[in-house]
Design a protein around this motif. Structure first.
Motif, PDB file in Angstrom:
ATOM      1  N   ALA A   1      89.845  25.671  51.622  1.00 20.21           N
ATOM      2  CA  ALA A   1      90.273  26.033  52.981  1.00 20.21           C
ATOM      3  C   ALA A   1      90.193  27.540  53.200  1.00 20.21           C
ATOM      4  N   ASN A   2      90.698  28.328  52.239  1.00 17.34           N
ATOM      5  CA  ASN A   2      90.646  29.785  52.373  1.00 17.34           C
ATOM      6  C   ASN A   2      89.203  30.284  52.406  1.00 17.34           C
ATOM      7  N   GLU A   3      88.374  29.707  51.525  1.00 17.48           N
ATOM      8  CA  GLU A   3      86.967  30.121  51.478  1.00 17.48           C
ATOM      9  C   GLU A   3      86.256  29.763  52.778  1.00 17.48           C
ATOM     10  N   ALA A   4      86.585  28.601  53.333  1.00 14.65           N
ATOM     11  CA  ALA A   4      85.960  28.188  54.591  1.00 14.65           C
ATOM     12  C   ALA A   4      86.311  29.155  55.717  1.00 14.65           C
ATOM     13  N   ALA A   5      87.562  29.601  55.736  1.00 14.30           N
ATOM     14  CA  ALA A   5      87.968  30.564  56.765  1.00 14.30           C
ATOM     15  C   ALA A   5      87.194  31.870  56.612  1.00 14.30           C
ATOM     16  N   ALA A   6      87.026  32.313  55.376  1.00 18.75           N
ATOM     17  CA  ALA A   6      86.273  33.545  55.132  1.00 18.75           C
ATOM     18  C   ALA A   6      84.803  33.363  55.493  1.00 18.75           C
ATOM     19  N   LEU A   7      84.245  32.194  55.207  1.00 20.46           N
ATOM     20  CA  LEU A   7      82.849  31.929  55.559  1.00 20.46           C
ATOM     21  C   LEU A   7      82.657  31.934  57.075  1.00 20.46           C
ATOM     22  N   ARG A   8      83.636  31.401  57.805  1.00 16.72           N
ATOM     23  CA  ARG A   8      83.537  31.435  59.270  1.00 16.72           C
ATOM     24  C   ARG A   8      83.554  32.880  59.770  1.00 16.72           C
ATOM     25  N   ALA A   9      84.389  33.693  59.136  1.00 19.80           N
ATOM     26  CA  ALA A   9      84.434  35.107  59.516  1.00 19.80           C
ATOM     27  C   ALA A   9      83.108  35.794  59.203  1.00 19.80           C
ATOM     28  N   LEU A  10      82.520  35.447  58.063  1.00 12.63           N
ATOM     29  CA  LEU A  10      81.226  36.028  57.706  1.00 12.63           C
ATOM     30  C   LEU A  10      80.152  35.581  58.691  1.00 12.63           C
ATOM     31  N   ASP A  11      80.186  34.316  59.066  1.00  7.60           N
ATOM     32  CA  ASP A  11      79.209  33.803  60.027  1.00  7.60           C
ATOM     33  C   ASP A  11      79.325  34.544  61.356  1.00  7.60           C
TER      34      ASP A  11
ATOM     35  N   TYR B   1      82.012  42.844  51.789  1.00  8.31           N
ATOM     36  CA  TYR B   1      83.169  43.426  51.096  1.00  8.31           C
ATOM     37  C   TYR B   1      84.407  43.389  51.993  1.00  8.31           C
ATOM     38  N   GLU B   2      84.240  43.802  53.233  1.00  7.64           N
ATOM     39  CA  GLU B   2      85.387  43.893  54.138  1.00  7.64           C
ATOM     40  C   GLU B   2      86.041  42.533  54.352  1.00  7.64           C
ATOM     41  N   ILE B   3      85.222  41.505  54.466  1.00  2.69           N
ATOM     42  CA  ILE B   3      85.782  40.160  54.645  1.00  2.69           C
ATOM     43  C   ILE B   3      86.513  39.720  53.381  1.00  2.69           C
ATOM     44  N   GLY B   4      85.925  39.983  52.227  1.00  3.00           N
ATOM     45  CA  GLY B   4      86.557  39.585  50.972  1.00  3.00           C
ATOM     46  C   GLY B   4      87.875  40.285  50.719  1.00  3.00           C
ATOM     47  N   LYS B   5      88.010  41.512  51.227  1.00  2.34           N
ATOM     48  CA  LYS B   5      89.244  42.280  51.007  1.00  2.34           C
ATOM     49  C   LYS B   5      90.322  41.977  52.040  1.00  2.34           C
ATOM     50  N   ASN B   6      89.984  41.215  53.061  1.00  2.00           N
ATOM     51  CA  ASN B   6      90.949  40.910  54.131  1.00  2.00           C
ATOM     52  C   ASN B   6      92.022  39.959  53.588  1.00  2.00           C
ATOM     53  N   PRO B   7      93.284  40.396  53.543  1.00  2.00           N
ATOM     54  CA  PRO B   7      94.344  39.546  52.973  1.00  2.00           C
ATOM     55  C   PRO B   7      94.577  38.257  53.756  1.00  2.00           C
TER      56      PRO B   7
ATOM     57  N   GLY C   1      93.427  35.138  51.872  1.00  2.00           N
ATOM     58  CA  GLY C   1      94.096  34.726  50.639  1.00  2.00           C
ATOM     59  C   GLY C   1      93.206  34.715  49.409  1.00  2.00           C
ATOM     60  N   ILE C   2      92.180  35.551  49.407  1.00  2.00           N
ATOM     61  CA  ILE C   2      91.297  35.636  48.237  1.00  2.00           C
ATOM     62  C   ILE C   2      91.813  36.759  47.345  1.00  2.00           C
ATOM     63  N   GLU C   3      92.153  36.428  46.107  1.00  2.00           N
ATOM     64  CA  GLU C   3      92.859  37.378  45.246  1.00  2.00           C
ATOM     65  C   GLU C   3      92.035  38.610  44.908  1.00  2.00           C
ATOM     66  N   ASN C   4      90.764  38.441  44.618  1.00  2.00           N
ATOM     67  CA  ASN C   4      89.936  39.604  44.292  1.00  2.00           C
ATOM     68  C   ASN C   4      88.498  39.355  44.726  1.00  2.00           C
ATOM     69  N   LEU C   5      87.748  40.430  44.797  1.00  2.00           N
ATOM     70  CA  LEU C   5      86.371  40.330  45.276  1.00  2.00           C
ATOM     71  C   LEU C   5      85.501  39.470  44.368  1.00  2.00           C
ATOM     72  N   ARG C   6      85.824  39.456  43.081  1.00  2.95           N
ATOM     73  CA  ARG C   6      85.040  38.617  42.169  1.00  2.95           C
ATOM     74  C   ARG C   6      85.106  37.153  42.589  1.00  2.95           C
ATOM     75  N   ASP C   7      86.309  36.693  42.973  1.00  3.77           N
ATOM     76  CA  ASP C   7      86.456  35.304  43.416  1.00  3.77           C
ATOM     77  C   ASP C   7      85.683  35.051  44.707  1.00  3.77           C
TER      78      ASP C   7
ATOM     79  N   LEU D   1      80.839  32.582  47.251  1.00  2.77           N
ATOM     80  CA  LEU D   1      79.565  32.656  47.976  1.00  2.77           C
ATOM     81  C   LEU D   1      78.426  32.073  47.141  1.00  2.77           C
ATOM     82  N   TYR D   2      78.395  32.434  45.861  1.00  4.34           N
ATOM     83  CA  TYR D   2      77.328  31.926  44.992  1.00  4.34           C
ATOM     84  C   TYR D   2      77.391  30.403  44.882  1.00  4.34           C
ATOM     85  N   GLU D   3      78.598  29.876  44.684  1.00  2.00           N
ATOM     86  CA  GLU D   3      78.737  28.443  44.423  1.00  2.00           C
ATOM     87  C   GLU D   3      78.554  27.595  45.677  1.00  2.00           C
ATOM     88  N   THR D   4      78.966  28.106  46.822  1.00  4.63           N
ATOM     89  CA  THR D   4      78.866  27.304  48.046  1.00  4.63           C
ATOM     90  C   THR D   4      77.529  27.476  48.761  1.00  4.63           C
TER      91      THR D   4
END
Length: 530
Positions: A444-454, A474-480, A483-489, A494-497
């Motif tokens: 769910a958190n990743e989907a929200a970030a992907l929508r923001a990226l889109d 980077y900016e999207i990944g750092k947006n609290p 709920g993404i703990e760190n940029l690596r995640d 992104l790689y996996e989805t």
């Protein structure tokens, strides 16, 4: 041969370089502090019981690197490289990856050079495998002299060395017997006569009858036989044979695998008994397959050179074999992409490095200091990610159409090295990536970030730079808020989805290459799996 006359600054830098070929070369300087007065002889050994593989090739490559390093540190001393094939060895078992198993089974125990070629192309099994070895050594331009054990034994070239073994028979037995178990010691002999009836290499006790005449006595099929061991009528037991040929061929340097450590010790002692000296050398670690098992010629469980070159460049193979020879390495298709990119990273650095750093750069050793004329505009890893999203049916033309988004003058003729990698990336994706490619659903958190990226990409044109796109990601990944703990995640998501991989390229570079609109389609597909 004498390679060249070297600049004094190069010689000085080489004599203190910590690169392993120079460290090995300096062993020979200590061995011959005043020079040898004749060419320094390097040797590599090959047992032709199976087809040559990368493990065979690496020994010739690494030995050549030491040879070239010695020519530098010595200021241009003459050298020779002997590629030796132990084709008088008896066939102990039928290789798993060879046709004609039944026929080969009928010749167990006979010298490899006296067994028919199961491929039907050469006069013997050994001649076939020797030809395969020479073919790919020639392909890579190695400077070597090929020597077959059978030629030396059969022609009588080893006869005097064999007499020397008989003269020191008891002393050699005194070296070997304490290293053997009782059962093996009871039948051990330094000399293995060839049976006059079966043609097999016999593992039987031998009594020396006349050392100068080369005559021994042994039992064969219940009969006592007196026979000369000269002219190909016998061969020596492995450790004795190794020591004998060091002396007979005047070998000064030979490296070997960790599995031969004890053999090297005992052969060195036997060489001293025979009046010679063990060569200098390096003990290297072994290559392992993807299951962690030792690569074997008879099992055929390693990569062949042809397989590597289907998916990676010749240069990447050289780099992989160069690095850390004293550390065990896995050798399977999964290591190829990293090796390709590492080679080009080293190549790009070479021209700007001072000589001291150049001598520590693997590309200096692999290209004799020439380096590469051009840089690679796209990494192999990025190419693989592009081809991965295009699918198993992707074509070279499709890939180049996308490269035009990222590479100036994007045309095969303008970038031949890149074009070669495009073909290899297509093959690698077809054979290893596409069959198991799975893009997971986002959380769910990743989907929200992907929508923001889109949404952010919607505001970007196709001309956005890789750096601009990377900053946006980077900016999207750092947006609290996501709920993404760190940029690596975030990047892993992104790689996996989007790419179906647990690791990948700089996403800004990928989007610039693949295109903003195409990337938005990937995001849409990922969100549809939510």
């Amino acid at each position: 041969m004498i390679l060249a006359v070297f600049d004094a600054s190069l010689i000085a830098a080489a004599n203190v370089s910590k690169a392993w070929p120079f460290e090995e070369a300096r062993k020979l300087l200590k061995r011959f502090p005043q020079g040898k007065g004749a060419p320094v002889v390097f040797e590599t050994g090959y047992g032709p019981s199976g087809l040559p593989h990368i493990g065979t090739f690496q020994e010739v490559l690494r030995t050549t690197l030491v040879r070239r390093a010695y020519e530098v540190v010595s200021g241009g001393a003459a050298t020779r490289l002997i590629a030796f094939s132990d084709d008088m060895d008896g066939l102990r078992k039928v290789p798993d990856n060879i046709p004609g198993a039944q026929m080969l089974g009928e010749h167990l125990g006979r010298p490899l050079s006296r067994i028919p070629d199961p491929f039907g192309r050469f006069e013997s099994f050994a001649h076939h495998n020797n030809a395969m070895l020479r073919e790919f050594l020639d392909r890579f331009g190695f400077d070597y002299e090929f020597v077959a054990s059978s030629d030396r034994y059969n022609s009588g070239a080893f006869d005097e060395a064999l007499r020397n073994v008989l003269r020191h028979f008891d002393a050699i037995m005194a070296v070997m017997l304490p290293t053997l178990r009782a059962k093996r010691a009871a039948t051990y002999s330094p000399v293995l006569p060839v049976s006059p009836t079966s043609g097999a290499v016999l593992q039987v006790p031998v009594t020396v009858v006349d050392a100068e005449a080369g005559v021994v006595r042994f039992e064969d099929a219940g009969k006592t036989v007196e026979q000369s061991i000269l002219g190909g009528a016998a061969k020596l037991q492995w450790k004795v044979d190794w020591a004998m040929r060091w002396l007979a061929l005047g070998v000064d340097y030979e490296m070997y695998g960790k599995d031969l450590t004890d053999s090297g010790v005992q052969s060195g002692r036997i060489a001293a008994v025979l009046g010679g000296r063990k060569p200098e050398g390096l003990i290297y670690e072994l290559f392992l397959d993807e299951n962690g098992e030792k690569i074997s010629k008879s099992k055929g469980n390693g990569l062949t050179i042809e397989q590597w070159l289907t998916y990676g460049s010749e240069d990447s193979l050289g780099l992989y074999l160069y690095r850390e020879p004293k550390s065990a390495k896995s050798l399977h298709p999964g290591v190829i992409p990293r090796a390709v990119d590492d080679y080009w990273q080293f190549a790009e650095k070479l021209a700007t490095q001072p000589i001291e750093q150049q001598l520590g750069n693997p590309v200096w050793h692999l290209t004799h200091g020439r380096g590469e004329a051009d840089a690679l505009p796209v990494t192999y890893g990025l190419l693989l990610n592009l081809v991965g999203v295009l699918g198993a049916a992707a074509t070279r033309e499709q890939v180049w159409s996308y490269l035009a988004n990222y590479v100036p003058d994007a045309a095969p003729e303008a970038h031949p090295a890149l074009d070669a990698l495009v073909g290899r990336a297509l093959a690698y994706n077809r054979d290893f990536v596409a069959p198991g490619l799975v893009r997971r659903a986002p959380t769910a958190n990743e989907a929200a970030a992907l929508r923001a990226l889109d949404a952010a990409l919607l505001g970007q044109g196709e001309g956005a730079s890789a750096e601009e796109l990377q900053t946006l990601i980077y900016e999207i990944g750092k947006n609290p808020a996501f709920g993404i703990e760190n940029l690596r995640d975030w990047f892993k998501a992104l790689y996996e989805t989007l790419l179906g991989s647990s690791q990948g390229p700089r996403m800004g570079s990928f989007i610039a290459l693949y295109g903003v609109a195409n990337t938005r389609r990937l995001i849409g597909e990922a969100l549809a799996r939510e």
